[in-house]
Write an enzyme that holds these catalytic residues in place. Structure first.
Site, PDB file in Angstrom:
ATOM      1  N   HIS A 133       0.843  -1.194   0.000  1.00 36.95           N
ATOM      2  CA  HIS A 133       0.000   0.000   0.000  1.00 36.95           C
ATOM      3  C   HIS A 133       0.869   1.231   0.000  1.00 36.95           C
ATOM      4  CE1 HIS A 133      -3.184   2.835   0.971  1.00 36.95           C
ATOM      5  NE2 HIS A 133      -3.980   1.902   0.471  1.00 36.95           N
TER       6      HIS A 133
ATOM      7  N   ASP B 216      -8.233  -5.139  -0.531  1.00 39.66           N
ATOM      8  CA  ASP B 216      -8.660  -6.039  -1.610  1.00 39.66           C
ATOM      9  C   ASP B 216      -8.352  -7.499  -1.326  1.00 39.66           C
ATOM     10  OD1 ASP B 216      -9.755  -4.161  -3.434  1.00 39.66           O
ATOM     11  OD2 ASP B 216      -7.729  -3.405  -3.713  1.00 39.66           O
TER      12      ASP B 216
END
Ligand code: COA
Length: 379
Positions: free
Chosen positions: A265, A316
């Site tokens: 991320h 996700d």
């Protein structure tokens, strides 16, 4: 002799990693904490409804009971699509990515909305309501059309989460299923200056209407480095098949330089709070549907990726096993993300209009200069 190109001396930030482009009071990330308007995502996921969260994102405060009733009534009555649009859907190609279908239908909504290009706050709120209400209706209608069924219209006395599951499966969902799906919608509703919200803001900064901004955002969300990652995670887990194949699969994937979807991320380095909530949900739901190996593989992969690459899993990752267990087709995972994130996009467009300046960064030119046109026969 042409003018020399003015040298750009500023630092280049590939991917705008260190760049703060605007002030925002919609949501923020502090370490591993995600706040919507000051409330932690854990608090909202445990206590709020998606409708309350949409109100919070758009207006800035949690609604009173009366405000919520009025808002939800408006939102829920906006979910239905004009019946004639279903005939149009049946004429559209459906062997396409559902995000492209969604994009095309939102473009169609633009053509029928007399307010389409108004950028004042009242018109933008009216259009936000229609957009946030209808994305789920469009996505589920797509699923029914491609399965040769006539789409279902939503029931206005039920929530967006309830209606999504009902219109998708053609049967009334149970309370726990709705609560879980509603939590997923809350978790995905906004995420500060993520790529799709940024796209929406860039488009609205030209004073283009909100439909254009939402279409830009849909295109941005679709990519596998952003919202498209959840579909890839599900495909990856199905390809690995069983926990005993996992380590060998991962070694081979890393050796060939592949990115493992659902990991890494730009902002979170210590952990994504949304993934933590989804992990617990994945553990429960995969057991209930008799596919605990989906969770077991995910948890082991999370552990190995931490050890091998020092990477955390993102939103996700566990949403893939959750949606799969809910019986949602894999290529609808990103459209499910859009069904929720449209709320955040609209909040960003509303905020952008309040304090607008066009986004216009520079690119450091590294191409040739001083070239002189050569007639075509002399090249
Ligand atoms: N699998 C393997 N390696 C990864 C990785 C992943 N999922 N994510 C990042 N890395 C590695 C990169 O290869 C790079 O290594 P290098 O420095 O040796 O080249 C390093 O970590 C930095 O990655 P980078 O892609 O530059 O980070 P970013 O901040 O630009 O991108 C993401 C962030 C999320 C786009 C990126 O981590 C990624 O592509 N993840 C997979 C897609 C995904 O899950 N997207 C959903 C985001 S919510």
């Amino acid at each position: 002799m042409s003018e020399p190109v003015q040298e750009y001396t500023g630092a280049i930030d590939r991917g705008l990693e260190g760049v703060v482009t605007c002030t925002t009071s919609i949501s923020t990330i502090e370490g591993s904490t995600l706040l919507y308007r000051g409330y932690t995502i854990e608090d909202l996921a445990a206590h709020a409804s998606f409708e309350e969260v949409v109100y919070l994102l758009w207006y800035g405060w949690l609604p009173t009971r009366r405000e919520l009733e009025e808002f939800s009534t408006d939102l829920h009555h906006s979910m239905a699509l004009p019946p004639e649009s279903f005939g149009w859907f049946h004429g559209l190609p459906t062997r396409v990515h559902p995000m492209d279908f969604l994009h095309a239908v939102i473009a169609g909504m633009t053509l029928h909305d007399p307010d389409a290009n108004l950028v004042n706050a009242a018109a933008t709120l009216r259009k936000s309501t229609r957009l946030a209400a209808r994305v789920g209706t469009i996505v589920t209608a797509y699923q029914r059309v491609r399965s040769g069924q006539w789409p279902l219209q939503p029931l206005p006395d039920k929530s967006i989460a309830w209606n999504f599951l009902y219109m998708l499966k053609g049967a009334e969902p149970d309370e726990q299923e709705v609560r879980r799906f509603d939590t997923c919608l809350i978790l995905h509703a906004d995420h500060e200056l993520n790529a799709s919200a940024f796209s929406a803001r860039v488009t609205s900064s030209t004073l283009s209407g909100i439909y254009s901004s939402v279409m830009a955002a849909i295109g941005t969300l679709k990519g596998p480095l952003h919202g498209g990652a959840n579909e890839q995670v599900a495909r990856m887990l199905l390809e690995i098949k069983s926990p005993d194949r996992l380590e060998a699969w991962l070694e081979a994937a890393l050796a060939s330089g592949e990115k493992i979807m659902g990991f890494g991320h730009r902002v979170y380095k210590e952990g994504d709070p949304r993934a933590k909530i989804l992990k617990a949900m994945s553990r429960e739901i995969t057991r209930e549907v008799g596919h605990p190996e989906m969770y077991e593989m995910s948890a082991r992969l999370e552990e190995l990726m931490g050890q091998r690459k020092g990477l955390i899993c993102n939103v996700d990752f566990y949403s893939a096993s959750v949606y799969h267990s809910m019986g949602i087709p894999i290529d609808l995972f990103t459209p499910v993300f859009a069904t929720s994130r449209v709320a955040g996009w609209c909040a960003h467009v509303l905020e952008q209009y309040q304090n607008n300046r066009i986004y216009r960064p520079r690119g450091k030119y590294v191409g040739p200069t001083g070239e002189v046109y050569t007639p075509i026969d002399e090249r």
